[in-house]
Design an enzyme around this catalytic site. Structure first.
Site, PDB file in Angstrom:
ATOM      1  N   LYS A  10       9.272 -28.056  25.914  1.00 57.03           N
ATOM      2  CA  LYS A  10       8.001 -27.736  25.268  1.00 57.03           C
ATOM      3  C   LYS A  10       7.367 -26.459  25.856  1.00 57.03           C
ATOM      4  O   LYS A  10       7.719 -26.026  26.965  1.00 57.03           O
ATOM      5  CB  LYS A  10       7.047 -28.927  25.435  1.00 57.03           C
ATOM      6  CG  LYS A  10       7.505 -30.206  24.714  1.00 57.03           C
ATOM      7  CD  LYS A  10       6.439 -31.305  24.860  1.00 57.03           C
ATOM      8  CE  LYS A  10       6.797 -32.574  24.127  1.00 57.03           C
ATOM      9  NZ  LYS A  10       5.716 -33.604  24.231  1.00 57.03           N
ATOM     10  N   TYR A  50       6.161 -33.889  13.938  1.00 56.13           N
ATOM     11  CA  TYR A  50       5.458 -35.014  14.569  1.00 56.13           C
ATOM     12  C   TYR A  50       4.677 -35.864  13.564  1.00 56.13           C
ATOM     13  O   TYR A  50       3.692 -36.506  13.943  1.00 56.13           O
ATOM     14  CB  TYR A  50       4.523 -34.495  15.655  1.00 56.13           C
ATOM     15  CG  TYR A  50       5.210 -34.222  16.987  1.00 56.13           C
ATOM     16  CD1 TYR A  50       5.760 -35.276  17.740  1.00 56.13           C
ATOM     17  CD2 TYR A  50       5.293 -32.940  17.513  1.00 56.13           C
ATOM     18  CE1 TYR A  50       6.379 -35.038  18.963  1.00 56.13           C
ATOM     19  CE2 TYR A  50       5.916 -32.705  18.746  1.00 56.13           C
ATOM     20  CZ  TYR A  50       6.449 -33.753  19.457  1.00 56.13           C
ATOM     21  OH  TYR A  50       7.061 -33.532  20.676  1.00 56.13           O
ATOM     22  N   PHE A  58      -4.580 -38.011  19.364  1.00 55.66           N
ATOM     23  CA  PHE A  58      -4.046 -36.864  20.103  1.00 55.66           C
ATOM     24  C   PHE A  58      -3.247 -35.896  19.223  1.00 55.66           C
ATOM     25  O   PHE A  58      -2.717 -34.903  19.719  1.00 55.66           O
ATOM     26  CB  PHE A  58      -3.194 -37.326  21.292  1.00 55.66           C
ATOM     27  CG  PHE A  58      -2.011 -38.202  20.919  1.00 55.66           C
ATOM     28  CD1 PHE A  58      -0.816 -37.654  20.479  1.00 55.66           C
ATOM     29  CD2 PHE A  58      -2.097 -39.582  21.031  1.00 55.66           C
ATOM     30  CE1 PHE A  58       0.270 -38.453  20.139  1.00 55.66           C
ATOM     31  CE2 PHE A  58      -1.008 -40.391  20.700  1.00 55.66           C
ATOM     32  CZ  PHE A  58       0.169 -39.818  20.253  1.00 55.66           C
ATOM     33  N   ARG A  86      16.249 -40.096  27.475  1.00 60.24           N
ATOM     34  CA  ARG A  86      14.917 -40.668  27.728  1.00 60.24           C
ATOM     35  C   ARG A  86      14.777 -41.044  29.204  1.00 60.24           C
ATOM     36  O   ARG A  86      13.705 -40.925  29.791  1.00 60.24           O
ATOM     37  CB  ARG A  86      14.665 -41.892  26.840  1.00 60.24           C
ATOM     38  CG  ARG A  86      14.720 -41.653  25.337  1.00 60.24           C
ATOM     39  CD  ARG A  86      13.499 -41.034  24.726  1.00 60.24           C
ATOM     40  NE  ARG A  86      12.255 -41.670  25.057  1.00 60.24           N
ATOM     41  CZ  ARG A  86      11.087 -41.360  24.484  1.00 60.24           C
ATOM     42  NH1 ARG A  86      11.032 -40.431  23.528  1.00 60.24           N
ATOM     43  NH2 ARG A  86       9.977 -41.940  24.858  1.00 60.24           N
ATOM     44  N   THR A  92       6.398 -41.142  29.117  1.00 56.80           N
ATOM     45  CA  THR A  92       5.518 -40.166  28.449  1.00 56.80           C
ATOM     46  C   THR A  92       4.432 -39.631  29.387  1.00 56.80           C
ATOM     47  O   THR A  92       4.124 -38.446  29.384  1.00 56.80           O
ATOM     48  CB  THR A  92       4.862 -40.820  27.211  1.00 56.80           C
ATOM     49  OG1 THR A  92       5.888 -41.440  26.429  1.00 56.80           O
ATOM     50  CG2 THR A  92       4.128 -39.806  26.366  1.00 56.80           C
ATOM     51  N   ARG A 103       9.745 -35.360  33.768  1.00 63.11           N
ATOM     52  CA  ARG A 103       8.290 -35.435  33.644  1.00 63.11           C
ATOM     53  C   ARG A 103       7.600 -35.661  34.984  1.00 63.11           C
ATOM     54  O   ARG A 103       6.526 -35.118  35.233  1.00 63.11           O
ATOM     55  CB  ARG A 103       7.912 -36.500  32.609  1.00 63.11           C
ATOM     56  CG  ARG A 103       8.119 -35.980  31.179  1.00 63.11           C
ATOM     57  CD  ARG A 103       8.110 -37.056  30.146  1.00 63.11           C
ATOM     58  NE  ARG A 103       7.966 -36.533  28.784  1.00 63.11           N
ATOM     59  CZ  ARG A 103       8.092 -37.279  27.691  1.00 63.11           C
ATOM     60  NH1 ARG A 103       8.376 -38.570  27.786  1.00 63.11           N
ATOM     61  NH2 ARG A 103       7.941 -36.745  26.492  1.00 63.11           N
ATOM     62  N   ASN A 113       3.686 -32.518  28.709  1.00 59.72           N
ATOM     63  CA  ASN A 113       4.683 -33.295  29.451  1.00 59.72           C
ATOM     64  C   ASN A 113       6.102 -32.741  29.333  1.00 59.72           C
ATOM     65  O   ASN A 113       7.087 -33.454  29.488  1.00 59.72           O
ATOM     66  CB  ASN A 113       4.595 -34.779  29.075  1.00 59.72           C
ATOM     67  CG  ASN A 113       4.867 -35.039  27.619  1.00 59.72           C
ATOM     68  OD1 ASN A 113       5.108 -34.112  26.858  1.00 59.72           O
ATOM     69  ND2 ASN A 113       4.853 -36.300  27.236  1.00 59.72           N
ATOM     70  N   HIS A 116      10.607 -33.213  24.972  1.00 60.66           N
ATOM     71  CA  HIS A 116      10.684 -34.230  23.908  1.00 60.66           C
ATOM     72  C   HIS A 116      12.108 -34.754  23.864  1.00 60.66           C
ATOM     73  O   HIS A 116      13.050 -33.995  24.099  1.00 60.66           O
ATOM     74  CB  HIS A 116      10.344 -33.603  22.543  1.00 60.66           C
ATOM     75  CG  HIS A 116      10.721 -34.486  21.390  1.00 60.66           C
ATOM     76  ND1 HIS A 116       9.883 -35.468  20.915  1.00 60.66           N
ATOM     77  CD2 HIS A 116      11.878 -34.583  20.675  1.00 60.66           C
ATOM     78  CE1 HIS A 116      10.501 -36.121  19.933  1.00 60.66           C
ATOM     79  NE2 HIS A 116      11.701 -35.607  19.773  1.00 60.66           N
ATOM     80  N   GLU A 127      15.726 -35.579  13.451  1.00 55.71           N
ATOM     81  CA  GLU A 127      15.276 -34.453  14.283  1.00 55.71           C
ATOM     82  C   GLU A 127      16.375 -33.400  14.462  1.00 55.71           C
ATOM     83  O   GLU A 127      16.088 -32.202  14.510  1.00 55.71           O
ATOM     84  CB  GLU A 127      14.796 -34.990  15.637  1.00 55.71           C
ATOM     85  CG  GLU A 127      13.519 -35.813  15.490  1.00 55.71           C
ATOM     86  CD  GLU A 127      13.073 -36.497  16.775  1.00 55.71           C
ATOM     87  OE1 GLU A 127      13.738 -36.310  17.827  1.00 55.71           O
ATOM     88  OE2 GLU A 127      12.066 -37.220  16.727  1.00 55.71           O
TER      89      GLU A 127
HETATM   90  P1  ADP Z   1       7.382 -39.426  23.797  1.00 64.27           P
HETATM   91  O1  ADP Z   1       7.324 -37.908  23.791  1.00 64.27           O
HETATM   92  O2  ADP Z   1       7.564 -39.974  25.177  1.00 64.27           O
HETATM   93  O3  ADP Z   1       8.387 -39.976  22.809  1.00 64.27           O
HETATM   94  P2  ADP Z   1       5.336 -40.231  21.875  1.00 64.27           P
HETATM   95  O4  ADP Z   1       6.375 -40.084  20.817  1.00 64.27           O
HETATM   96  O5  ADP Z   1       4.593 -41.524  21.950  1.00 64.27           O
HETATM   97  O6  ADP Z   1       5.939 -39.946  23.336  1.00 64.27           O
HETATM   98  O7  ADP Z   1       4.251 -39.087  21.713  1.00 64.27           O
HETATM   99  C1  ADP Z   1       4.628 -37.768  21.368  1.00 64.27           C
HETATM  100  C2  ADP Z   1       3.901 -36.811  22.290  1.00 64.27           C
HETATM  101  O8  ADP Z   1       2.497 -36.890  22.036  1.00 64.27           O
HETATM  102  C3  ADP Z   1       4.029 -37.124  23.793  1.00 64.27           C
HETATM  103  O9  ADP Z   1       5.179 -36.572  24.379  1.00 64.27           O
HETATM  104  C4  ADP Z   1       2.762 -36.524  24.350  1.00 64.27           C
HETATM  105  O10 ADP Z   1       2.888 -35.121  24.550  1.00 64.27           O
HETATM  106  C5  ADP Z   1       1.754 -36.775  23.240  1.00 64.27           C
HETATM  107  N1  ADP Z   1       1.026 -38.032  23.489  1.00 64.27           N
HETATM  108  C6  ADP Z   1       1.474 -39.282  23.303  1.00 64.27           C
HETATM  109  N2  ADP Z   1       0.540 -40.211  23.612  1.00 64.27           N
HETATM  110  C7  ADP Z   1      -0.550 -39.506  24.016  1.00 64.27           C
HETATM  111  C8  ADP Z   1      -1.847 -39.866  24.485  1.00 64.27           C
HETATM  112  N3  ADP Z   1      -2.231 -41.142  24.567  1.00 64.27           N
HETATM  113  N4  ADP Z   1      -2.692 -38.864  24.813  1.00 64.27           N
HETATM  114  C9  ADP Z   1      -2.322 -37.571  24.702  1.00 64.27           C
HETATM  115  N5  ADP Z   1      -1.113 -37.155  24.273  1.00 64.27           N
HETATM  116  C10 ADP Z   1      -0.229 -38.097  23.941  1.00 64.27           C
HETATM  117 MG    MG Z   2       8.415 -39.837  20.723  1.00 64.01          MG
END
Ligand code: ADP
Ligand code: MG
Length: 139
Positions: A10, A50, A58, A86, A92, A103, A113, A116, A127
């Site tokens: 990212k 997304y 968010f 993962r 996350t 992370r 973070n 992805h 994707e």
């Molecule tokens: P991951 O990337 O671990 O698969 P998610 O798919 O749940 O997580 O969320 C996509 C992205 O959105 C996350 O990587 C993070 O950057 C952001 N995100 C997720 N949950 C939150 C939250 N509660 N507050 C802020 N940003 C969030």
């Molecule tokens: Mg995700």
């Protein structure tokens, strides 16, 4: 059985020159890079990528962060690549991510973070096709 997953490095990470260190962890963990490119996502592309999060609080911040700078997208291949990626990424929220994960070591916050990774066979297929044609993926 060999499996493929989509990885993104990212903007928060490319901006801090962490691309090489992150790729090192991915390759070191057993993931083989079979496709790679650098992109700067448009707002529309980030929003579409997304789309599953469009109703989350968010979402707007997520999109803004994803278009802030370039990203590196890669297709990674290994046995059980989706879960392996993962695991190497960590959870996350960097606060709770396991020691040695991308992370834990590099992320700034939940919003920034660093990486992805696809979370299921279905999302990996969607994707990968979002960014790559079949003839851009190698074995
Ligand atoms: P991951 O990337 O671990 O698969 P998610 O798919 O749940 O997580 O969320 C996509 C992205 O959105 C996350 O990587 C993070 O950057 C952001 N995100 C997720 N949950 C939150 C939250 N509660 N507050 C802020 N940003 C969030
Ligand atoms: Mg995700």
């Amino acid at each position: 059985m060999q499996q493929r997953t989509l990885s993104m490095i990212k903007p928060d990470a490319t901006q801090r020159n962490l691309t090489g260190k992150i790729i090192s962890k991915l390759e070191g963990g057993g993931l083989k890079i079979v496709a790679a490119k650098m992109l700067h996502l448009s707002k529309q592309q980030a929003g579409e990528f997304y789309v599953e999060h469009k109703d989350k609080v968010f979402y707007n911040t997520l999109i803004e962060n994803m278009i802030a700078a370039t990203i590196i997208v890669q297709v990674l291949q290994a046995e059980d690549a989706i879960a392996l990626n993962r695991k190497i990424m960590g959870s996350t929220d960097p606060e709770t991510a396991e020691t040695g994960t991308v992370r834990k070591d590099f992320a700034i916050s939940m919003q920034k973070n660093s990486v992805h990774g696809s979370d299921s066979v279905e999302s990996a297929a969607r994707e990968i096709a979002f960014f790559f044609n079949e003839d851009e993926i190698f074995n």
